[in-house]
Motif scaffolding. Structure first.
Motif, PDB file in Angstrom:
ATOM      1  N   GLY A  37      -9.761   1.480   3.885  1.00 57.07           N
ATOM      2  CA  GLY A  37      -9.285   2.821   3.571  1.00 57.07           C
ATOM      3  C   GLY A  37      -9.828   3.256   2.239  1.00 57.07           C
ATOM      4  N   GLU A  38      -8.994   3.955   1.473  1.00 53.74           N
ATOM      5  CA  GLU A  38      -9.450   4.408   0.168  1.00 53.74           C
ATOM      6  C   GLU A  38      -8.307   4.372  -0.842  1.00 53.74           C
ATOM      7  OE1 GLU A  38      -9.006   9.268   0.569  1.00 53.74           O
ATOM      8  OE2 GLU A  38     -10.912   8.325   1.134  1.00 53.74           O
ATOM      9  N   THR A  39      -8.687   4.259  -2.103  1.00 56.70           N
ATOM     10  CA  THR A  39      -7.709   4.240  -3.182  1.00 56.70           C
ATOM     11  C   THR A  39      -7.286   5.661  -3.521  1.00 56.70           C
ATOM     12  OG1 THR A  39      -9.350   4.439  -4.945  1.00 56.70           O
ATOM     13  CG2 THR A  39      -8.903   2.224  -4.116  1.00 56.70           C
ATOM     14  N   GLY A  40      -6.322   5.763  -4.428  1.00 54.43           N
ATOM     15  CA  GLY A  40      -5.876   7.078  -4.858  1.00 54.43           C
ATOM     16  C   GLY A  40      -6.957   7.877  -5.549  1.00 54.43           C
ATOM     17  N   GLN A  41      -7.971   7.173  -6.044  1.00 54.02           N
ATOM     18  CA  GLN A  41      -9.100   7.849  -6.693  1.00 54.02           C
ATOM     19  C   GLN A  41     -10.238   8.158  -5.729  1.00 54.02           C
ATOM     20  OE1 GLN A  41      -7.688   4.887  -8.015  1.00 54.02           O
ATOM     21  NE2 GLN A  41      -6.310   6.255  -9.127  1.00 54.02           N
ATOM     22  N   GLY A  42     -10.029   7.862  -4.450  1.00 53.76           N
ATOM     23  CA  GLY A  42     -11.029   8.177  -3.446  1.00 53.76           C
ATOM     24  C   GLY A  42     -12.093   7.122  -3.242  1.00 53.76           C
ATOM     25  N   HIS A  43     -11.924   5.935  -3.819  1.00 50.85           N
ATOM     26  CA  HIS A  43     -12.892   4.853  -3.662  1.00 50.85           C
ATOM     27  C   HIS A  43     -12.609   4.061  -2.387  1.00 50.85           C
ATOM     28  CE1 HIS A  43     -12.957   5.126  -8.294  1.00 50.85           C
ATOM     29  NE2 HIS A  43     -13.906   5.891  -7.788  1.00 50.85           N
ATOM     30  N   GLU A  54      -1.812   2.301  -5.047  1.00 54.41           N
ATOM     31  CA  GLU A  54      -1.910   3.579  -4.352  1.00 54.41           C
ATOM     32  C   GLU A  54      -3.102   3.497  -3.397  1.00 54.41           C
ATOM     33  OE1 GLU A  54      -2.479   8.379  -5.279  1.00 54.41           O
ATOM     34  OE2 GLU A  54      -2.224   6.937  -6.928  1.00 54.41           O
ATOM     35  N   LEU A  55      -2.803   3.328  -2.129  1.00 51.03           N
ATOM     36  CA  LEU A  55      -3.844   3.119  -1.122  1.00 51.03           C
ATOM     37  C   LEU A  55      -3.506   3.877   0.153  1.00 51.03           C
ATOM     38  CD1 LEU A  55      -4.215  -0.772  -1.394  1.00 51.03           C
ATOM     39  CD2 LEU A  55      -5.842   0.909  -2.271  1.00 51.03           C
ATOM     40  N   LYS A  56      -4.530   4.419   0.773  1.00 51.29           N
ATOM     41  CA  LYS A  56      -4.399   5.036   2.085  1.00 51.29           C
ATOM     42  C   LYS A  56      -5.157   4.164   3.075  1.00 51.29           C
ATOM     43  CE  LYS A  56      -3.470   8.326   5.099  1.00 51.29           C
ATOM     44  NZ  LYS A  56      -2.093   8.632   5.544  1.00 51.29           N
ATOM     45  N   ILE A  57      -4.415   3.393   3.863  1.00 50.56           N
ATOM     46  CA  ILE A  57      -5.054   2.523   4.856  1.00 50.56           C
ATOM     47  C   ILE A  57      -5.397   3.356   6.085  1.00 50.56           C
ATOM     48  CG2 ILE A  57      -4.832   0.436   6.244  1.00 50.56           C
ATOM     49  CD1 ILE A  57      -4.841  -0.050   3.225  1.00 50.56           C
ATOM     50  N   ALA A 108       0.845  -1.192   0.000  1.00 50.40           N
ATOM     51  CA  ALA A 108       0.000   0.000   0.000  1.00 50.40           C
ATOM     52  C   ALA A 108       0.878   1.239   0.000  1.00 50.40           C
ATOM     53  CB  ALA A 108      -0.925   0.000   1.217  1.00 50.40           C
ATOM     54  N   ASP A 109       0.892   1.942  -1.122  1.00 51.14           N
ATOM     55  CA  ASP A 109       1.701   3.150  -1.290  1.00 51.14           C
ATOM     56  C   ASP A 109       0.849   4.354  -0.917  1.00 51.14           C
ATOM     57  OD1 ASP A 109       3.286   5.246  -2.078  1.00 51.14           O
ATOM     58  OD2 ASP A 109       3.916   4.318  -3.965  1.00 51.14           O
TER      59      ASP A 109
END
Length: 346
Positions: A135-141, A118-121, A73-74
């Motif tokens: 969390g959410e992906t780089g696209q906000g999902h 690309e993930l924000k945990i 998860a980057d």
């Protein structure tokens, strides 16, 4: 006793049942008992690595070579992003931080069991035999997954003085590590910012690179007579006037320290060891032990006080440098793989 069988050849042996997400993966989990196989395959990944700096990339590479199902998860730019170069990194001395990470991602490509995203945990939940991450992906999902183990490699955040110039010049004229940047400013006027015992130790270390070093305490330095004597003996100056700002730009570099009384101290760079905070609250949220200096405590196998939760890189106690973070990530990956293997063959 059940035996762990791996097949890294071009085709999978009979009985291999890879998950669809890793349809091209030839490595497999072989002759594990039905109960163990169920526990393993109930999770989407063997290891979730959170953080894609030197520690996270190194760990993902090692785990990929162990044929482990890994999600990297980057979460964004690393701590050293403002720095013009990474130094003292074997075979990569002087490389730009972004280029080093790009090479790290490229070298994961041959390992089909490693997935970098690309993930924000934002949350970890402890399960009976692993973790759930959301969390959410780089696209906000919205994003949700499970893993048998988690390795945190999220790093730290430097808390810089709230004075003009410190944040703007961070990584160019305001520096943290003399082993990373001291050679580039050798034999030039240097300042060392801080107070008490810590600033004395750093100033004495910096004097290895320059004979023109001045301690700047921004008010009373709380220095003992012995500390002052040590500074004088080494020819290190002392300025205790309140600081107004740092003068310079990221492009031209640091020019001088300006004091509130209007006087100046010309210097090429200013070194300091600022307080640090964890960049991610995940370890604390799970109740992992945090040291008095704000680091995440780990045992000799890189495991935190939460079973199955590991940590590596700048976020754990010890010296901080990109190469050391990479080594820390590799060590944690080896410990993780061996722990998982013991579980599988038990």
């Amino acid at each position: 006793m059940a035996v762990l069988a791996s097949n890294c050849g071009p085709t999978a042996a009979p009985g291999c049942n890879p998950r669809p997400a890793f349809a091209g993966l030839s490595c497999r989990i072989g002759f594990i008992s039905a109960v163990r196989r169920s526990q393993v395959m109930d999770f989407e990944y063997d290891v979730l690595v959170i953080g894609a700096g030197s520690a996270g990339l190194s760990a993902a590479l090692t785990l990929g070579r162990c044929c482990r199902r890994v999600l990297l998860a980057d979460g964004g730019a690393p701590r050293n992003a403002p720095s013009p170069a990474v130094h003292s990194f074997f075979t990569r001395d002087g490389i730009r931080p972004a280029q080093l990470l790009h090479l790290g991602h490229e070298q994961l490509a041959p390992y089909p069991s490693v997935e970098a995203r690309e993930l924000k945990i934002k949350q970890l939940t402890k399960l009976a035999h692993g973790f759930r991450a959301s969390g959410e992906t780089g696209q906000g999902h919205a994003f949700d997954t499970t893993a048998r183990r988690v390795l945190l490699a999220t790093g730290v955040h430097d808390v810089l003085p709230a004075l003009p110039g410190f944040r703007e010049l961070w990584g160019s004229g305001v520096l943290h590590c003399p082993y990373c940047h001291g050679y580039e400013v050798r034999d030039q006027p240097l300042a060392v910012y801080g107070r008490g015992k810590a600033v004395v130790g750093l100033a004495l270390l910096i004097s290895r690179w320059s004979q023109d070093v001045t301690v700047v305490t921004n008010g009373p330095g709380h220095l003992t007579d012995y500390a002052r004597q040590r500074l004088r003996r080494q020819g290190i100056g002392l300025r205790q006037e309140p600081v107004a700002r740092l003068v310079g730009t990221p492009k031209t570099g640091l020019r001088c320290v300006e004091f509130e009384d209007g006087s100046f101290l010309e210097c090429k760079a200013l070194f300091l060891h600022p307080p640090q905070e964890q960049r991610s609250p995940l370890a604390a949220q799970l109740g992992a032990r945090i040291t008095g200096k704000g680091a995440v405590w780990v045992d000799k196998n890189a495991q935190t006080t939460i079973p199955g939760l590991y940590a590596a890189g700048d976020m754990v106690p010890g010296q901080q440098q990109a190469l050391l973070a990479a080594a820390s990530g590799s060590k944690a990956a080896i410990c993780l793989n061996e722990a998982l293997t013991r579980e599988e063959v038990a």
